[in-house]
Design a protein around this motif. Structure first.
Motif, PDB file in Angstrom:
ATOM      1  N   VAL A  12       0.820  -1.216   0.000  1.00 23.91           N
ATOM      2  CA  VAL A  12       0.000   0.000   0.000  1.00 23.91           C
ATOM      3  C   VAL A  12       0.852   1.264   0.000  1.00 23.91           C
ATOM      4  O   VAL A  12       0.336   2.355  -0.232  1.00 23.91           O
ATOM      5  CB  VAL A  12      -0.976   0.030   1.206  1.00 23.91           C
ATOM      6  N   PHE A  13       2.146   1.141   0.262  1.00 21.65           N
ATOM      7  CA  PHE A  13       3.049   2.297   0.181  1.00 21.65           C
ATOM      8  C   PHE A  13       4.468   1.799  -0.016  1.00 21.65           C
ATOM      9  O   PHE A  13       4.876   0.803   0.576  1.00 21.65           O
ATOM     10  CB  PHE A  13       2.970   3.147   1.463  1.00 21.65           C
ATOM     11  N   VAL A  20       5.138  -0.743   2.935  1.00 16.94           N
ATOM     12  CA  VAL A  20       4.048  -1.101   3.842  1.00 16.94           C
ATOM     13  C   VAL A  20       3.101  -2.040   3.102  1.00 16.94           C
ATOM     14  O   VAL A  20       2.664  -1.731   2.000  1.00 16.94           O
ATOM     15  CB  VAL A  20       3.282   0.151   4.321  1.00 16.94           C
ATOM     16  N   GLN A  22      -0.413  -4.685   3.449  1.00 15.96           N
ATOM     17  CA  GLN A  22      -1.614  -4.971   4.255  1.00 15.96           C
ATOM     18  C   GLN A  22      -2.378  -6.140   3.646  1.00 15.96           C
ATOM     19  O   GLN A  22      -2.287  -6.402   2.453  1.00 15.96           O
ATOM     20  CB  GLN A  22      -2.535  -3.738   4.315  1.00 15.96           C
ATOM     21  N   TRP A  23      -3.137  -6.816   4.483  1.00 14.18           N
ATOM     22  CA  TRP A  23      -4.006  -7.898   4.015  1.00 14.18           C
ATOM     23  C   TRP A  23      -5.170  -8.086   4.980  1.00 14.18           C
ATOM     24  O   TRP A  23      -5.111  -7.661   6.129  1.00 14.18           O
ATOM     25  CB  TRP A  23      -3.212  -9.213   3.856  1.00 14.18           C
ATOM     26  N   GLU A  36      -1.108  -5.470   9.082  1.00 17.57           N
ATOM     27  CA  GLU A  36      -0.091  -4.648   8.415  1.00 17.57           C
ATOM     28  C   GLU A  36       1.297  -5.157   8.767  1.00 17.57           C
ATOM     29  O   GLU A  36       1.570  -5.518   9.913  1.00 17.57           O
ATOM     30  CB  GLU A  36      -0.238  -3.198   8.880  1.00 17.57           C
TER      31      GLU A  36
END
Lengths: 188, 188
Positions: A12-13, A20, A22-23, A36
């Motif tokens: 995501v970043f 970074v 996420q899931w 995260e």
């Protein structure tokens, strides 16, 4: 690996060093929650043996002007660099030394929630080949310390290579562990 | 603090746990480079004394099904929660125990490039007040171990509370350090 990023995670970043991810994680009660985790390039640090001494650096960084002791080493170039190649490259750049006798001593994921491995190598029989090639973000001096001073780094709160602490402590307090570490570093 | 985010930094990403901050850093040669650092909520961990024992958890997480030993504790709610209040809250939620005798034992920034403090508290004379209140992401059991087993956690590669290792090692190998730690935990 302790905290690997799962295959269904999405980045995501992407920063300069850290990514970074996420899931959606299924929880114990069947609900889901966004989890995260970070990824950063791995790092290597080198315990370099020169004669009967060990090479220790004193380092300043542009945003940390108070000098602190450190082992040679640094960040891999991206996520695919070979650990030994990265260690050799950083070691040569920072110290100007080379070795033909490398051992992977430790491989550790030092912190939770971050996909990051720290490789600790021992480089035996080092010899100086050239002057250090420091970049604009490095101010590093190098000196040789004896084995006892090396062990006492475990008492220095500014020595951040925590991966070594257990080995240093054992060698300080157990004669067997001390003999073993000496043999590992200096051979017979 | 070891790796505080400087006042001129800007937050470039805010995740669920981690924030990413960047700033223009002046280098040693006068050039500038973008530096990056993270911020995450602080955490607390509790060495809880119950009679002559110490409380140890076995924990599973939704994405880490292999159980691992841990101390009670957890993440602060945001960046302003008082450390002792956070420790008491997490301790009560995870164990159901309370104490009226708290000591801040250690305060450490465990890893470079992350603004993150780990507070280690000792809670003496704990007593059980209620059942644990676990959330959907926690699967935790609690047992009491004796002092010698507590010290030997320093040999367990799955015990991640590295902030304790130096103290545990010293107590294992130095009779004076052992007596001191016993006094700290159990009083006179």
């Amino acid at each position: 690996m302790r905290d690997a990023i799962p295959p269904n995670a999405k980045m995501v970043f992407k920063g300069k060093i850290f990514e970074v991810w996420q899931w959606e994680q299924k929880m114990f009660d069947g609900s889901t929650s966004v989890f995260e985790r970070l990824r950063r390039p791995n790092t290597a640090q080198v315990v370099a043996v020169v004669g009967d001494k060990i090479l220790l650096q004193t380092q300043q960084q542009p945003d940390k002007m108070i000098p602190f002791p450190s082992l040679p080493g640094g960040r891999f170039e991206g996520f695919d660099e070979d650990p030994l190649e990265a260690a050799k490259r950083e070691f040569l750049e920072e110290t100007g030394y080379v070795s033909n006798d490398w051992i992977l001593w430790k491989k550790e994921n030092p912190v939770g929630k971050i996909e990051w491995t720290v490789y600790t190598f021992i480089a035996r029989n080092c010899r100086k080949q050239q002057e250090p090639q420091l970049d604009a973000g490095e101010k590093i001096t190098t000196r040789l310390i004896d084995f006892e001073e090396f062990l006492m780094l475990s008492e220095n709160p500014s020595f951040y290579e925590r991966e070594l602490f257990v080995s240093l402590f054992k060698a300080r307090f157990s004669p067997e562990a001390k003999a073993e570490l000496k043999k590992l570093l200096f051979g017979e």
